[in-house]
Design a protein around this motif. Structure first.
Motif, PDB file in Angstrom:
ATOM      1  N   TYR A   1       0.838  -1.201   0.000  1.00  0.00           N
ATOM      2  CA  TYR A   1       0.000   0.000   0.000  1.00  0.00           C
ATOM      3  C   TYR A   1       0.875   1.253   0.000  1.00  0.00           C
ATOM      4  CZ  TYR A   1      -3.368   3.391   2.029  1.00  0.00           C
ATOM      5  OH  TYR A   1      -4.167   4.487   2.277  1.00  0.00           O
ATOM      6  N   PHE A   2       1.867   1.267   0.866  1.00  0.00           N
ATOM      7  CA  PHE A   2       2.738   2.431   1.006  1.00  0.00           C
ATOM      8  C   PHE A   2       3.702   2.539  -0.184  1.00  0.00           C
ATOM      9  CE2 PHE A   2       1.268   1.141   5.151  1.00  0.00           C
ATOM     10  CZ  PHE A   2       0.791   2.334   5.671  1.00  0.00           C
ATOM     11  N   ASP A   3       4.118   1.403  -0.725  1.00  0.00           N
ATOM     12  CA  ASP A   3       4.968   1.430  -1.913  1.00  0.00           C
ATOM     13  C   ASP A   3       4.206   2.037  -3.091  1.00  0.00           C
ATOM     14  OD1 ASP A   3       6.960   0.213  -0.438  1.00  0.00           O
ATOM     15  OD2 ASP A   3       6.603  -1.797  -1.262  1.00  0.00           O
ATOM     16  N   ARG A   4       2.948   1.670  -3.242  1.00  0.00           N
ATOM     17  CA  ARG A   4       2.135   2.239  -4.321  1.00  0.00           C
ATOM     18  C   ARG A   4       1.958   3.739  -4.126  1.00  0.00           C
ATOM     19  NH1 ARG A   4      -3.987   0.699  -6.404  1.00  0.00           N
ATOM     20  NH2 ARG A   4      -2.915  -1.153  -7.170  1.00  0.00           N
ATOM     21  N   LEU A   5       1.678   4.152  -2.907  1.00  0.00           N
ATOM     22  CA  LEU A   5       1.491   5.572  -2.627  1.00  0.00           C
ATOM     23  C   LEU A   5       2.743   6.356  -2.993  1.00  0.00           C
ATOM     24  CD1 LEU A   5      -0.361   7.782  -1.449  1.00  0.00           C
ATOM     25  CD2 LEU A   5       0.603   7.259   0.792  1.00  0.00           C
TER      26      LEU A   5
ATOM     27  N   ASP B   1      -2.973   7.248  14.285  1.00  0.00           N
ATOM     28  CA  ASP B   1      -1.734   8.021  14.404  1.00  0.00           C
ATOM     29  C   ASP B   1      -0.541   7.242  13.862  1.00  0.00           C
ATOM     30  OD1 ASP B   1      -3.369   9.844  15.651  1.00  0.00           O
ATOM     31  OD2 ASP B   1      -2.398   9.732  17.609  1.00  0.00           O
ATOM     32  N   ALA B   2      -0.484   5.951  14.154  1.00  0.00           N
ATOM     33  CA  ALA B   2       0.618   5.129  13.654  1.00  0.00           C
ATOM     34  C   ALA B   2       0.588   5.071  12.125  1.00  0.00           C
ATOM     35  CB  ALA B   2       0.528   3.723  14.245  1.00  0.00           C
ATOM     36  N   TYR B   3      -0.603   4.986  11.564  1.00  0.00           N
ATOM     37  CA  TYR B   3      -0.762   4.981  10.111  1.00  0.00           C
ATOM     38  C   TYR B   3      -0.302   6.305   9.508  1.00  0.00           C
ATOM     39  CZ  TYR B   3      -3.593   5.933   5.893  1.00  0.00           C
ATOM     40  OH  TYR B   3      -4.029   6.327   4.665  1.00  0.00           O
ATOM     41  N   VAL B   4      -0.695   7.426  10.095  1.00  0.00           N
ATOM     42  CA  VAL B   4      -0.300   8.737   9.579  1.00  0.00           C
ATOM     43  C   VAL B   4       1.217   8.893   9.643  1.00  0.00           C
ATOM     44  CG1 VAL B   4      -0.450  11.225   9.985  1.00  0.00           C
ATOM     45  CG2 VAL B   4      -2.523   9.819  10.066  1.00  0.00           C
TER      46      VAL B   4
ATOM     47  N   ASP C   1       6.511   9.059   6.985  1.00  0.00           N
ATOM     48  CA  ASP C   1       7.818   8.433   6.775  1.00  0.00           C
ATOM     49  C   ASP C   1       8.008   8.045   5.313  1.00  0.00           C
ATOM     50  OD1 ASP C   1       8.367   8.636   9.490  1.00  0.00           O
ATOM     51  OD2 ASP C   1       7.803   6.560   9.932  1.00  0.00           O
ATOM     52  N   THR C   2       6.930   7.645   4.660  1.00  0.00           N
ATOM     53  CA  THR C   2       6.993   7.183   3.278  1.00  0.00           C
ATOM     54  C   THR C   2       7.204   8.322   2.287  1.00  0.00           C
ATOM     55  OG1 THR C   2       5.547   5.305   3.829  1.00  0.00           O
ATOM     56  CG2 THR C   2       5.702   5.920   1.500  1.00  0.00           C
ATOM     57  N   LEU C   3       6.646   9.503   2.581  1.00  0.00           N
ATOM     58  CA  LEU C   3       6.588  10.579   1.588  1.00  0.00           C
ATOM     59  C   LEU C   3       7.334  11.852   1.976  1.00  0.00           C
ATOM     60  CD1 LEU C   3       2.792  10.371   0.604  1.00  0.00           C
ATOM     61  CD2 LEU C   3       4.724   9.273  -0.529  1.00  0.00           C
TER      62      LEU C   3
ATOM     63  N   SER D   1       3.475  18.270  14.182  1.00  0.00           N
ATOM     64  CA  SER D   1       4.498  17.942  15.190  1.00  0.00           C
ATOM     65  C   SER D   1       5.428  16.843  14.694  1.00  0.00           C
ATOM     66  CB  SER D   1       3.840  17.528  16.502  1.00  0.00           C
ATOM     67  OG  SER D   1       3.070  16.344  16.339  1.00  0.00           O
ATOM     68  N   TYR D   2       4.876  15.860  13.968  1.00  0.00           N
ATOM     69  CA  TYR D   2       5.726  14.763  13.506  1.00  0.00           C
ATOM     70  C   TYR D   2       6.663  15.219  12.387  1.00  0.00           C
ATOM     71  CZ  TYR D   2       7.102   9.976  12.436  1.00  0.00           C
ATOM     72  OH  TYR D   2       7.827   8.813  12.244  1.00  0.00           O
ATOM     73  N   GLU D   3       6.163  16.055  11.493  1.00  0.00           N
ATOM     74  CA  GLU D   3       7.028  16.539  10.416  1.00  0.00           C
ATOM     75  C   GLU D   3       8.059  17.549  10.902  1.00  0.00           C
ATOM     76  OE1 GLU D   3       5.972  16.115   5.945  1.00  0.00           O
ATOM     77  OE2 GLU D   3       4.899  17.824   6.788  1.00  0.00           O
ATOM     78  N   ALA D   4       7.803  18.171  12.050  1.00  0.00           N
ATOM     79  CA  ALA D   4       8.746  19.174  12.558  1.00  0.00           C
ATOM     80  C   ALA D   4      10.134  18.581  12.769  1.00  0.00           C
ATOM     81  CB  ALA D   4       8.221  19.778  13.854  1.00  0.00           C
ATOM     82  N   GLY D   5      10.198  17.305  13.062  1.00  0.00           N
ATOM     83  CA  GLY D   5      11.481  16.650  13.283  1.00  0.00           C
ATOM     84  C   GLY D   5      12.047  15.984  12.049  1.00  0.00           C
ATOM     85  N   LYS D   6      11.483  16.290  10.886  1.00  0.00           N
ATOM     86  CA  LYS D   6      11.926  15.656   9.653  1.00  0.00           C
ATOM     87  C   LYS D   6      12.462  16.714   8.677  1.00  0.00           C
ATOM     88  CE  LYS D   6       9.319  11.422   9.922  1.00  0.00           C
ATOM     89  NZ  LYS D   6      10.528  10.603   9.850  1.00  0.00           N
ATOM     90  N   PRO D   7      13.133  16.285   7.608  1.00  0.00           N
ATOM     91  CA  PRO D   7      13.755  17.254   6.698  1.00  0.00           C
ATOM     92  C   PRO D   7      12.792  18.242   6.066  1.00  0.00           C
ATOM     93  CG  PRO D   7      14.678  15.069   6.355  1.00  0.00           C
ATOM     94  CD  PRO D   7      13.530  14.893   7.287  1.00  0.00           C
ATOM     95  N   LEU D   8      11.596  17.797   5.668  1.00  0.00           N
ATOM     96  CA  LEU D   8      10.650  18.664   4.977  1.00  0.00           C
ATOM     97  C   LEU D   8       9.365  18.809   5.784  1.00  0.00           C
ATOM     98  CD1 LEU D   8      10.975  17.457   1.249  1.00  0.00           C
ATOM     99  CD2 LEU D   8      12.276  19.230   2.444  1.00  0.00           C
ATOM    100  N   GLN D   9       8.734  19.975   5.650  1.00  0.00           N
ATOM    101  CA  GLN D   9       7.434  20.235   6.253  1.00  0.00           C
ATOM    102  C   GLN D   9       6.487  20.661   5.132  1.00  0.00           C
ATOM    103  OE1 GLN D   9      10.355  21.863   7.830  1.00  0.00           O
ATOM    104  NE2 GLN D   9      10.464  19.854   8.824  1.00  0.00           N
ATOM    105  N   HIS D  10       5.376  19.943   5.003  1.00  0.00           N
ATOM    106  CA  HIS D  10       4.442  20.150   3.903  1.00  0.00           C
ATOM    107  C   HIS D  10       3.166  20.807   4.403  1.00  0.00           C
ATOM    108  CE1 HIS D  10       7.026  16.689   2.783  1.00  0.00           C
ATOM    109  NE2 HIS D  10       6.942  17.192   1.549  1.00  0.00           N
TER     110      HIS D  10
END
Length: 386
Positions: A130-134, A201-204, A209-211, A242-251
């Motif tokens: 599912y995540f690979d397709r996305l 939340d785990a799914y989001v 993480d995937t994108l 909050s989760y994206e704040a700790g990652k390289p990009l924020q969308h």
């Protein structure tokens, strides 16, 4: 103002509010980016009536978007494995959809069966395909200069298309984890975190993480969530931020209009989202809420704001697009594309089999009007170009 279009050079980003006018996005270059495009329901999941879901030719769809100059679409997510009484294919029709984010294991013995007759979901085990397709589809859009609005959940399915055999992953008996939504809209109408939001939340986080490294992504927690889902909507916006704040990009994070029975857009404008898809047919010239840091980017989506547009003339349809544009709004057209919808002659596409056609209905390719300005709209499947 300049406008990005689908030139095939790759969508840039991530998008953010333009400092000089937060009604528009920018990719950091200083230019304002206007999003104009279309979407269709089976752009991510396979769907069909009366049998196995039919895979969309996604490459053909991307080429179709490019050919019409579109620079944004939605990767749709339906929540019900079996959607009952959806209006497509003549109304009152049952649709089957796949894939879903979790493995259907049926438990340790493999014998637990969900209400749709297939093995029950294990909500602790992701379906990596599912995540690979996305990711593959979001990447393909990016490479072709198209922004991908990634829809995480679909509230309208919960309000309108539930039935006793829908197989909904969060309903009692449809998963091996003992998670029970209580039926109806319970998975979005809670007022505090619970076992369902833990799974959501785990799914989001897995989606992020995937994108996260892709520049063309915009987030949309739900299409037309239930009217009483305001706590849940705020929770999802806060979680993503909050989760994206700790990652390289924020969308940018969106907030689409609530279920069609709700005619007020105040929750959208007062939210902490970055962009909104309101119910108002013509988005207002001011999209600033109370107590929010800045005005929102308006992406007026005809799926919310102009349901029934197929009953109006082509000129009235064009006026909807033009007036929204002159108000400073981006615009999305809900294009049935290859989903057969004969009721009201909404989409009489060619050679429908189990509700899915071999090609789009040419009725939406109205090319008789070109605006006598520096902006041209050659078709209803539109692009605004400098």
């Amino acid at each position: 103002m300049t406008v990005a279009n689908s030139t095939g050079t790759g969508a840039t980003g991530p998008l953010r509010a333009l400092a000089t006018n937060s009604r528009y996005f920018t990719d950091g270059s200083g230019k304002a980016i206007l999003l104009s495009g279309s979407q269709t329901w089976n752009s991510f999941q396979d769907a069909a009536t009366g049998g196995s879901p039919v895979a969309l030719d996604f490459t053909a769809y991307v080429n179709f978007l490019k050919a019409h100059g579109h620079n944004v679409t939605i990767l749709w997510k339906k929540d019900l494995p079996t959607a009952c009484n959806w209006g497509a294919a003549g109304g009152g029709t049952t649709w089957n959809l796949t894939p879903f984010a979790w493995q259907r294991t049926g438990g340790s013995s493999g014998t637990q069966v969900a209400s749709d007759g297939l093995p029950a979901f294990d909500l602790t085990t992701f379906n990596q395909a599912y995540f690979d397709r996305l990711r593959a589809r979001a990447q393909q859009l990016q490479q072709n200069g198209i922004y991908a609005i990634v829809q995480l959940f679909d509230g309208l399915g919960l309000t309108d298309y539930r039935c006793s055999n829908d197989g909904y992953p969060f309903s009692n008996g449809n998963n091996v984890n003992g998670v029970a939504d209580g039926g109806g809209t319970g998975s979005m109408s809670m007022s505090a975190a619970n076992a369902i939001t833990d799974i959501q939340d785990a799914y989001v986080r897995k989606i992020i993480d995937t994108l996260n490294d892709l520049p063309n992504v915009l987030w949309e927690p739900s299409e037309e969530a239930p009217d009483n889902s305001t706590w849940w909507q705020g929770h999802m916006v806060a979680l993503i931020r909050s989760y994206e704040a700790g990652k390289p990009l924020q969308h940018p994070i969106g907030y689409a209009s609530l279920n069609v029975s709700n005619t007020s857009d105040s929750n959208l404008y007062n939210s902490n989202a970055d962009w909104v898809a309101p119910m108002a047919r013509i988005s207002p010239t001011s999209s600033c809420g109370s107590g929010t840091p800045q005005c929102k980017v308006n992406i007026n989506d005809s799926d919310h704001s102009y349901f029934g547009m197929w009953n109006d003339s082509a000129q009235t349809n064009r006026s909807f697009i033009w007036e929204n544009f002159t108000n400073g709004n981006s615009v999305l057209f809900m294009d049935p594309y290859v989903i057969y919808w004969p009721t009201g002659n909404r989409n009489l596409c060619s050679s429908p089999v189990n509700g899915v056609c071999s090609g789009p209905d040419s009725r939406w390719d109205n090319s008789e009007t070109t605006w006598d300005t520096c902006w041209a709209m050659p078709t209803l499947r539109w692009i605004w170009r400098k």
